[in-house]
Design an enzyme around this catalytic site. Structure first.
Site, PDB file in Angstrom:
ATOM      1  N   ARG A  86      12.430 -65.411  31.591  1.00  0.00           N
ATOM      2  CA  ARG A  86      13.482 -66.384  31.864  1.00  0.00           C
ATOM      3  C   ARG A  86      12.898 -67.506  32.715  1.00  0.00           C
ATOM      4  NH1 ARG A  86      15.714 -61.247  32.839  1.00  0.00           N
ATOM      5  NH2 ARG A  86      17.377 -60.638  31.380  1.00  0.00           N
ATOM      6  N   ARG A 104      11.763 -67.361  24.756  1.00  0.00           N
ATOM      7  CA  ARG A 104      12.185 -65.974  25.002  1.00  0.00           C
ATOM      8  C   ARG A 104      12.637 -65.326  23.696  1.00  0.00           C
ATOM      9  NH1 ARG A 104      13.755 -62.520  29.005  1.00  0.00           N
ATOM     10  NH2 ARG A 104      15.716 -61.388  28.780  1.00  0.00           N
ATOM     11  N   HIS A 148      14.086 -71.188  27.055  1.00  0.00           N
ATOM     12  CA  HIS A 148      14.753 -69.974  26.575  1.00  0.00           C
ATOM     13  C   HIS A 148      14.462 -69.725  25.100  1.00  0.00           C
ATOM     14  CE1 HIS A 148      17.462 -66.832  27.935  1.00  0.00           C
ATOM     15  NE2 HIS A 148      17.994 -66.825  26.727  1.00  0.00           N
ATOM     16  N   LYS A 202      17.012 -60.861  36.526  1.00  0.00           N
ATOM     17  CA  LYS A 202      18.444 -60.744  36.816  1.00  0.00           C
ATOM     18  C   LYS A 202      18.750 -59.375  37.418  1.00  0.00           C
ATOM     19  CE  LYS A 202      21.367 -62.192  33.713  1.00  0.00           C
ATOM     20  NZ  LYS A 202      22.030 -62.425  32.417  1.00  0.00           N
ATOM     21  N   TYR A 241      18.145 -59.372  17.583  1.00  0.00           N
ATOM     22  CA  TYR A 241      16.978 -60.009  16.994  1.00  0.00           C
ATOM     23  C   TYR A 241      16.680 -59.449  15.614  1.00  0.00           C
ATOM     24  CZ  TYR A 241      16.326 -61.983  21.606  1.00  0.00           C
ATOM     25  OH  TYR A 241      16.519 -62.673  22.778  1.00  0.00           O
TER      26      TYR A 241
END
Length: 334
Positions: A162, A259, A256, A187, A291
């Site tokens: 991130r 990512r 992002h 996070k 994904y």
């Protein structure tokens, strides 16, 4: 207790005692709550036609919260997802107020009952391998910032980190030895370890060698001696990757996006989905499974694998998989 309880002490305690001390939120999360409460206070003060400093606890009523949510969508033009994010912060605030001011319990219960609006999840986009290779190939190799930018973009692609994790990266988080790796602080105040490709480790080593002598707390990615911010990282990625924007799908190259790209390419390489979850630091496997749903190339390979034999006598071409087991694992995850 005064007739109108002041709002200031409650909000101060909410941020300092509740969000930071009790919940242990990171500064970026606290700023998100702050922005929501700031907008709410501005709306309430405008609706009451008074200064924010004159607001009392009772002025933040259920009707004004509902009006604020309508204002976000109708006047500010916020997406439903943004509206829901603001509402989540308001729910948290009113849960805290209910414990601090029992006389406000009825209002707090009504606010807590305001539901989130349904919204389709944002489409997950990524770069194909040839697009990433083209981007890395055309990155500048000369100039004062060329080494930093190459190391930054390859690091984003390698780790799927991130943007805040990259901004917080320090020298002590890197191990560039025989088996290079990096520890990322993400996070939820969680740490995770990601392996680094040899190319990534070499670029990072060159970057640190070209800078003044570093201490363990020295930031890895800097600009004019100061750590890059989230916005600074975004600007660098946009400057180099804007040529890969796709107006047909509204895809914009951003930190992002790398990512998502890292996750999809790991999946294509046959990496088990639980490993990808730990690699990206997802709290739930459901987030990682998306994904598999967007990976067009693997779906095309599965289509060719399930194609019936050629009736003209020819043989169908089998897709290139690491093993039949990896194909079956992917099909089972659909």
């Amino acid at each position: 207790m005064s007739e109108v309880e002041p709002l200031g002490p409650v909000l101060h305690s909410f941020f300092v005692d509740h969000l930071i001390t009790v919940k242990g939120l990171r500064p970026a999360s606290v700023r998100s709550y702050r922005d929501t409460i700031r907008l709410l206070l501005q709306f309430v003060a405008a609706d009451k036609r008074c200064k924010i400093t004159r607001l009392g606890l009772c002025d933040v009523s259920f009707e004004r919260v509902v009006g604020f949510l309508r204002y976000l969508e109708a006047e500010r033009g916020n997406h439903i997802r943004t509206r829901n994010q603001r509402l989540a912060a308001i729910h948290c605030l009113f849960e805290y107020i209910a414990a601090r001011a029992p006389e406000m319990l009825a209002v707090c219960q009504r606010v807590a009952a305001i539901p989130m609006k349904r919204a389709a999840p944002p489409e997950t986009r990524y770069l194909e391998r040839d697009e990433v290779e083209g981007l890395l190939h055309h990155l500048p190799r000369d100039g004062r910032l060329a080494l930093r930018d190459r190391a930054l973009i390859l690091f984003l692609y390698n780790t799927g980190a991130r943007v805040q994790e990259v901004a917080d990266l320090r020298v002590e988080h890197l191990d560039l030895g025989e088996h290079p790796l990096v520890r990322l602080h993400g996070k939820g105040d969680k740490w995770r370890t990601c392996p680094l490709w040899r190319q990534t480790a070499e670029l990072l080593g060159s970057l640190l060698s070209a800078a003044p002598p570093a201490t363990p707390t020295t930031p890895v990615f800097t600009a004019r001696g100061r750590p890059l911010t989230r916005f600074g990282i975004y600007k660098i990625v946009r400057r180099h990757g804007a040529g890969l924007d796709d107006p047909r799908t509204a895809r914009r190259v951003s930190p992002h996006l790398f990512r998502h790209t890292a996750a999809v390419h790991l999946l294509e390489a046959g990496v088990e989905v639980n490993v990808i979850r730990g690699w990206l630091g997802h709290a739930d496997l459901t987030t990682t499974n998306r994904y598999a749903e967007i990976n067009t190339r693997m779906k095309q390979e599965a289509l060719r694998a399930s194609e019936p034999p050629n009736t003209s006598g020819g043989c169908r071409t089998r897709p290139i998989w690491k093993s039949d087991e990896s194909l079956m694992n992917w099909l089972a995850s659909l």
